[in-house]
Design an enzyme around this catalytic site. Structure first.
Site, PDB file in Angstrom:
ATOM      1  CD  GLN A  24      -2.990  -0.605  -0.162  1.00  0.00           C
ATOM      2  OE1 GLN A  24      -3.089   0.533  -0.568  1.00  0.00           O
ATOM      3  NE2 GLN A  24      -3.624  -1.620  -0.740  1.00  0.00           N
ATOM      4  CB  SER A  25       4.218   1.942  -1.337  1.00  0.00           C
ATOM      5  OG  SER A  25       4.976   3.090  -1.670  1.00  0.00           O
ATOM      6  CG  ASN A  26       0.561   6.757   0.752  1.00  0.00           C
ATOM      7  OD1 ASN A  26      -0.565   6.438   0.371  1.00  0.00           O
ATOM      8  ND2 ASN A  26       0.884   6.845   2.037  1.00  0.00           N
TER       9      ASN A  26
END
Ligand SMILES: *Cc1c(COP(=O)(O)O)cnc(C)c1O
Length: 349
Positions: free
Chosen positions: A81-83
């Site tokens: 879920q890396s921004n």
């Protein structure tokens, strides 16, 4: 005295300046009773709609470097879920570059075949190549994975630029040198000099840029990073490493005689909770509270933890010496949705 910072090439991607807004209801309720400062928020969640957040400021310099060096592909890495990976995927698409994201798989086996959610969904929508690695392989082989993929693109007649976790190094650090210069200017327009600047720290580049930027500008605002993983020692060291890398890469842009002072590098590591990207009821409730009180949406991985920690520290008197504090909202709202189950107890009837 006005100082002119000379910047390397920059690709304009963010809508700047982002707004600086007072949080007066929060100040009344959570700061004034403890003799704390007026709380402001710098809306870096509004740098762009889908590319939103702090990573876009770093990517302005990273993309420009990719162009300068003739790269047509950006490879980067992060959690599922890396921004940062999501912002890189979209920024690459906008600039006509290819993005390849190396992700640390975090969903349990029973869920890996579910449709992608949150940032991962956006990675796919943006046309990024997505490689998912089991935790062990990711942790033990990340440098090799970058090398193998760089080699792969070279063999195809392409050239890739590898971007470290969070875009945090001596290149990415320019994003928040520029970011803090903008922020100081916003504050001046509002008629104050901030005594404190607060952000969430995940890979340290935002804090490094702001701390370095303040020193370059001769501003004595105290930057405090709220760790969302790792401890104080790790981040103090990481900030100093990013600054050293900046010195190494840009000897011609470092002002003559400028010496970075590491004493003001302040990190609070008491509010990480159970671990990176794992929140507790208090964090989920703080997010709901801020949405209800100010119409401001935080995220459970970074900004929610940092904001909650900051309110706790205001209550303990940590910021009691000051009139104005600016919380930098670094974005991350796509992270709310994959954690929907956590918010079950966050509002009343
Ligand atoms: C990456 C990120 C941070 C942390 O910034 P670093 O420069 O990696 O320390 C904070 N907030 C959000 C929403 C992020 O995506």
């Amino acid at each position: 005295m006005t100082v002119t910072i000379v910047y390397p090439p920059r690709e304009r991607l963010a809508n700047l300046p982002t707004p600086l807004q007072p949080l007066d209801r929060i100040t009344e309720r959570f700061s004034k009773p403890y003799g704390g400062p007026r709380i402001w928020v710098k809306r870096d969640d509004l740098t762009e709609s889908a590319m939103s957040g702090n990573k876009l400021r770093k990517l302005e310099f990273i993309v420009a470097e990719a162009r300068r060096s003739g790269a047509d592909t950006l490879i980067t890495c992060g959690g599922e879920q890396s921004n940062h990976c999501r912002a890189t995927a979209l920024a690459a698409a906008k600039c006509g570059l290819r993005a390849h994201v190396l992700l640390r798989q975090s969903r349990p086996k029973s869920k890996v075949s579910d449709p992608p959610d949150g940032n991962l969904l956006v990675d796919y929508l943006a046309g990024a190549k997505v490689s998912l690695y089991p935790l062990q392989e990711y942790l033990s082989r990340l440098p090799e994975l970058f090398q193998e993929w760089e080699q792969h693109y070279l063999q195809q007649g392409s050239k890739a630029l590898s971007i470290p976790t969070g875009g945090s190094d001596g290149l990415g650090v320019w994003g928040y040198i520029a970011g803090v210069e903008e922020l100081i200017e916003d504050c001046r327009r509002e008629g104050f000099s901030p005594e404190h600047l607060v952000c969430a720290s995940g890979s340290g580049g935002t804090q490094a840029g702001m701390t370095l930027g303040c020193q370059l500008l001769g501003e004595d605002a105290q930057v405090t990073g709220y760790a969302v993983c790792d401890d104080e020692g790790y981040f103090v060291n990481k900030v100093c490493e990013d600054v050293s890398d900046w010195y190494r890469r840009y000897p011609e842009l470092v002002p003559k005689g400028f010496v970075f002072n590491k004493d003001p590098v302040k990190v609070v590591d008491e509010y990480i909770g159970p671990g990176y990207a794992i929140a507790t009821d208090e964090i989920y409730r703080a997010i709901a509270m801020l949405a209800q009180q100010e119409g401001l949406l935080l995220d459970p991985v970074y900004t929610g933890k940092a904001f909650y920690g900051m309110l706790q520290d205001i209550e303990k008197g940590r910021y009691a010496d000051s009139d104005n504090l600016v919380f930098v909202h670094t974005g991350g709202q796509f992270g709310v949705f994959p954690q929907r189950d956590g918010f079950k107890n966050s509002w009343g009837d």
